[in-house]
Design a protein around this motif. Structure first.
Motif, mmCIF file in Angstrom:
data_model
loop_
_atom_site.group_PDB
_atom_site.id
_atom_site.type_symbol
_atom_site.label_atom_id
_atom_site.label_comp_id
_atom_site.label_asym_id
_atom_site.label_seq_id
_atom_site.Cartn_x
_atom_site.Cartn_y
_atom_site.Cartn_z
ATOM 1 N N UNK A 1 11.214 0.169 -7.584
ATOM 2 C CA UNK A 1 10.023 0.650 -6.886
ATOM 3 C C UNK A 1 10.165 1.813 -6.316
ATOM 4 N N UNK A 2 8.992 2.636 -6.081
ATOM 5 C CA UNK A 2 9.113 3.861 -5.359
ATOM 6 C C UNK A 2 8.194 3.961 -4.354
ATOM 7 N N UNK A 3 8.485 4.305 -3.150
ATOM 8 C CA UNK A 3 7.541 4.619 -1.823
ATOM 9 C C UNK A 3 7.155 5.936 -1.368
ATOM 10 N N UNK A 4 5.987 6.251 -1.393
ATOM 11 C CA UNK A 4 5.757 7.509 -0.929
ATOM 12 C C UNK A 4 5.679 7.758 0.337
ATOM 13 N N UNK A 5 6.213 8.957 0.842
ATOM 14 C CA UNK A 5 6.213 9.327 2.108
ATOM 15 C C UNK A 5 6.833 8.099 3.281
ATOM 16 N N UNK A 6 7.983 7.631 3.145
ATOM 17 C CA UNK A 6 8.104 6.505 4.060
ATOM 18 C C UNK A 6 8.309 6.841 5.516
ATOM 19 N N UNK A 7 8.401 8.039 5.887
ATOM 20 C CA UNK A 7 8.571 8.701 7.382
ATOM 21 C C UNK A 7 7.238 8.820 7.628
ATOM 22 N N UNK A 8 6.234 8.592 7.058
ATOM 23 C CA UNK A 8 4.761 8.619 7.647
ATOM 24 C C UNK A 8 4.025 7.144 7.386
ATOM 25 N N UNK A 9 4.842 6.308 6.850
ATOM 26 C CA UNK A 9 4.322 4.923 6.599
ATOM 27 C C UNK A 9 4.137 4.232 7.816
ATOM 28 N N UNK A 10 3.040 3.659 8.282
ATOM 29 C CA UNK A 10 2.873 2.855 9.491
ATOM 30 C C UNK A 10 3.739 1.713 9.391
ATOM 31 N N UNK A 11 4.140 1.179 8.316
ATOM 32 C CA UNK A 11 4.835 -0.312 8.027
ATOM 33 C C UNK A 11 6.133 0.051 8.421
ATOM 34 N N UNK A 12 6.802 1.299 7.734
ATOM 35 C CA UNK A 12 8.044 1.745 8.080
ATOM 36 C C UNK A 12 8.583 1.960 9.302
ATOM 37 N N UNK A 13 7.585 2.646 10.146
ATOM 38 C CA UNK A 13 7.785 3.148 11.535
ATOM 39 C C UNK A 13 7.756 1.887 12.331
ATOM 40 N N UNK B 1 0.791 -1.229 0.051
ATOM 41 C CA UNK B 1 0.046 0.003 0.075
ATOM 42 C C UNK B 1 0.848 1.477 -0.121
ATOM 43 N N UNK B 2 2.109 1.323 0.117
ATOM 44 C CA UNK B 2 3.027 2.298 0.403
ATOM 45 C C UNK B 2 3.708 2.518 -1.193
#
Length: 205
Positions: free
Chosen positions: A160-172, A40-41
């Motif tokens: 691949x491109x990930x939008x706003x990783x600093x706001x991704x619940x998965x990344x956090x 989803x990211x």
């Protein structure tokens, strides 16, 4: 390892691939790593099998189109590139990860020059991949708005491109798990860096 050694072994090969290194210019508050993202990211990407005709040329063309469309490059064609610390090669860093360690990758600010070849000459430097046509590196927009990842798989290259990783619940959540891990394989400098970033980030409204 001194500055001159890093310039000779790392910066000069990157220059020949079309990337000008801008030392000590990573924006404050940059997310340390962008791992753990979910489908989803992801906001774009492409894949090419190794037997694709004109593989390196196609990879370069599609990478640039993706980078422009998702906003990786700023008005000066600058972005952040994730490189192994010191003069460690991409292959050595991966081997360290596979042995159970956390390779100390760091962001480096770079500018894309007029003549460049990231997927060929860049990947062949040993810092952006295994060899030409087999890239492996991460990139982040200066404002943190998008993360782009090139990886070499068994059958081909995936980007691949990930939008706003600093706001991704998965990344956090992934970063929080790294900080909570107290096994002997954890890189202490890395976990301290991530912990500081998590403590200082501004929550998304």
């Amino acid at each position: 390892m001194g500055t001159q050694e890093r310039e000779r072994k790392v910066y000069r090969p990157l220059w020949r691939a079309g990337l000008q290194v801008i030392p000590d210019a990573v924006p404050e508050g940059t997310i340390p790593f962008c791992f753990g993202y979910g489908t989803e990211d992801i906001v774009g990407g492409f894949s090419h099998a190794y037997d694709t005709p004109r593989l390196v040329e196609r990879l370069n063309e599609d990478w640039y189109d993706l980078a422009v469309s998702v906003g990786l490059l700023d008005h000066r064609r600058e972005f952040l590139l994730q490189l192994p610390q010191g003069t460690r090669t991409h292959r050595a860093a991966l081997r360290h990860e596979h042995d159970g360690g956390s390779a100390p990758w760091r962001w480096t600010r770079v500018r894309l020059l007029e003549r460049w070849d990231l997927m060929g000459r860049g990947a062949d430097t040993a810092f952006l991949g295994v060899h030409a046509g087999h890239p492996g590196f991460g990139m982040l927009a200066l404002d943190g708005g998008v993360y782009v990842r090139c990886s070499t798989g068994e059958r081909g290259v995936d980007v691949l491109a990930v939008r706003r990783p600093d706001r991704s619940e998965n990344v956090l959540r992934h970063l929080e798990r790294v900080v909570a891990d107290d096994s002997r394989y954890v890189h202490r400098e890395l976990t301290a860096w991530i912990a500081r970033w998590l403590a200082g980030r501004v929550p998304t409204p």
